[in-house]
Scaffold this motif. Structure first.
Motif, short mmCIF file in Angstrom:
data_model
loop_
_atom_site.label_atom_id
_atom_site.label_comp_id
_atom_site.label_asym_id
_atom_site.label_seq_id
_atom_site.Cartn_x
_atom_site.Cartn_y
_atom_site.Cartn_z
N ASP A 51 0.81 -1.23 0.00
CA ASP A 51 0.00 0.00 0.00
C ASP A 51 0.83 1.27 0.00
N ASN A 52 2.02 1.21 0.60
CA ASN A 52 2.74 2.46 0.87
C ASN A 52 4.03 2.70 0.12
N VAL A 53 4.63 1.66 -0.42
CA VAL A 53 5.95 1.85 -1.02
C VAL A 53 5.83 2.28 -2.47
N LYS A 54 6.59 3.30 -2.82
CA LYS A 54 6.62 3.74 -4.22
C LYS A 54 8.06 3.99 -4.66
N LYS A 55 8.23 4.02 -5.96
CA LYS A 55 9.55 4.24 -6.53
C LYS A 55 9.82 5.74 -6.60
N CYS A 56 10.97 6.17 -6.13
CA CYS A 56 11.31 7.59 -6.16
C CYS A 56 11.48 8.04 -7.62
N PRO A 57 10.76 9.08 -8.03
CA PRO A 57 10.85 9.52 -9.42
C PRO A 57 12.21 10.14 -9.78
N ILE A 58 12.99 10.49 -8.76
CA ILE A 58 14.30 11.10 -9.03
C ILE A 58 15.39 10.04 -9.15
N CYS A 59 15.50 9.20 -8.12
CA CYS A 59 16.67 8.29 -8.07
C CYS A 59 16.34 6.82 -8.30
N GLY A 60 15.06 6.42 -8.20
CA GLY A 60 14.71 5.02 -8.40
C GLY A 60 14.71 4.19 -7.13
N ASN A 61 15.01 4.81 -5.99
CA ASN A 61 14.94 4.13 -4.70
C ASN A 61 13.48 3.82 -4.35
N MET A 62 13.24 2.89 -3.45
CA MET A 62 11.89 2.60 -2.98
C MET A 62 11.72 3.17 -1.58
N ASP A 63 10.62 3.86 -1.35
CA ASP A 63 10.38 4.46 -0.05
C ASP A 63 8.88 4.70 0.12
N THR A 64 8.48 5.07 1.33
CA THR A 64 7.06 5.36 1.55
C THR A 64 6.76 6.83 1.26
N ILE A 65 7.81 7.62 1.08
CA ILE A 65 7.58 9.03 0.73
C ILE A 65 8.18 9.32 -0.65
N GLU A 66 7.68 10.37 -1.26
CA GLU A 66 8.07 10.71 -2.63
C GLU A 66 8.32 12.21 -2.75
N PRO A 67 9.53 12.70 -3.13
CA PRO A 67 10.74 11.91 -3.37
C PRO A 67 11.20 11.16 -2.12
N CYS A 68 12.09 10.21 -2.30
CA CYS A 68 12.51 9.34 -1.19
C CYS A 68 13.24 10.14 -0.12
N SER A 69 13.45 9.51 1.04
CA SER A 69 14.04 10.23 2.18
C SER A 69 15.47 10.69 1.89
N ILE A 70 16.16 10.02 0.95
CA ILE A 70 17.52 10.45 0.60
C ILE A 70 17.46 11.70 -0.29
N CYS A 71 16.67 11.62 -1.36
CA CYS A 71 16.53 12.78 -2.27
C CYS A 71 15.94 13.99 -1.54
N GLY A 72 15.10 13.73 -0.54
CA GLY A 72 14.42 14.82 0.15
C GLY A 72 15.21 15.38 1.32
N ASP A 73 16.37 14.81 1.61
CA ASP A 73 17.17 15.22 2.76
C ASP A 73 18.07 16.40 2.38
#
Ligand SMILES: [Zn+2]
Length: 197
Positions: A51-73
């Motif tokens: 239900d919650n995991v999606k692919k980050c549109p920037i880097c391709g990582n999988m996370d529950t937030i978009e962009p992922c926690s790495i791209c968004g940090d």
């Protein structure tokens, strides 16, 4: 013969990497025997991931937030992009805990045998990120296999015309080595001693 529902579960489990029909059967038997302590929590956990995991549109990582926690940090360095073959390698580098830049997950490596060409990998997306102008270094952290190195050369060629530094992990990575299998110390050494590509 097990009931059709059980057969179906064995069939699905046998598709998971590392599982074959035999280990899938054993796993299913185990789950049925541990209904309260493992099977039911596993169902909840699988559903939560689905239900919650999606692919980050920037880097391709999988996370529950978009962009992922790495791209968004905002504390991470946007001038460095580390290119990896898959998310397992991204996790391995994060576990080693020495890289504070951004990642780019290619989604595999070029492979004539497996029919993986440049279009199957997110290379165009990587070029677009470099083109946007803030990137100063691209670190090619690809496996030390023939396919991994072919991919590294291909990516380096596509990035040739941009004024950036292209580096790769040091030769501490054993030939044929998949990053995910390296111990954290070896990975850290290879990363710190990275060299110009
Ligand atoms: Zn991301």
């Amino acid at each position: 013969m097990p009931a059709p529902q059980i057969e179906q579960l064995i069939h699905l489990m046998s598709k998971i990497p590392g599982f074959g029909p035999r280990s899938a059967r054993r796993a299913v038997l185990y789950l049925m025997n541990k209904k309260e302590s493992v099977l039911n929590p596993l169902i909840v956990s699988l559903q939560a991931v689905a239900d919650n995991v999606k692919k980050c549109p920037i880097c391709g990582n999988m996370d529950t937030i978009e962009p992922c926690s790495i791209c968004g940090d905002s504390k991470r360095d946007v001038t460095q992009i580390c290119v990896v073959q898959d998310i397992a390698d991204l996790w391995a580098l994060e576990r080693a805990g020495l890289f504070k830049g951004q990642y780019h997950v290619l989604g595999g490596v070029l492979s004539a045998i497996d029919g993986v060409g440049p279009k199957e990998l997110s290379i165009t997306e990587l070029v677009a990120r470099v083109q946007s102008g803030v990137v100063q270094e691209v670190i090619l952290a690809l496996p030390a296999t023939v396919d991994g190195q072919t991919t590294a050369y291909y990516v380096a060629e596509r990035l040739e015309k941009y004024p950036i530094k292209i580096t790769t992990l040091s030769r501490g990575v054993p030939v044929g080595g998949e990053l995910d299998y390296l111990d954290d110390g070896t990975l850290q050494m290879a990363f710190k001693a990275r060299r110009d590509f």
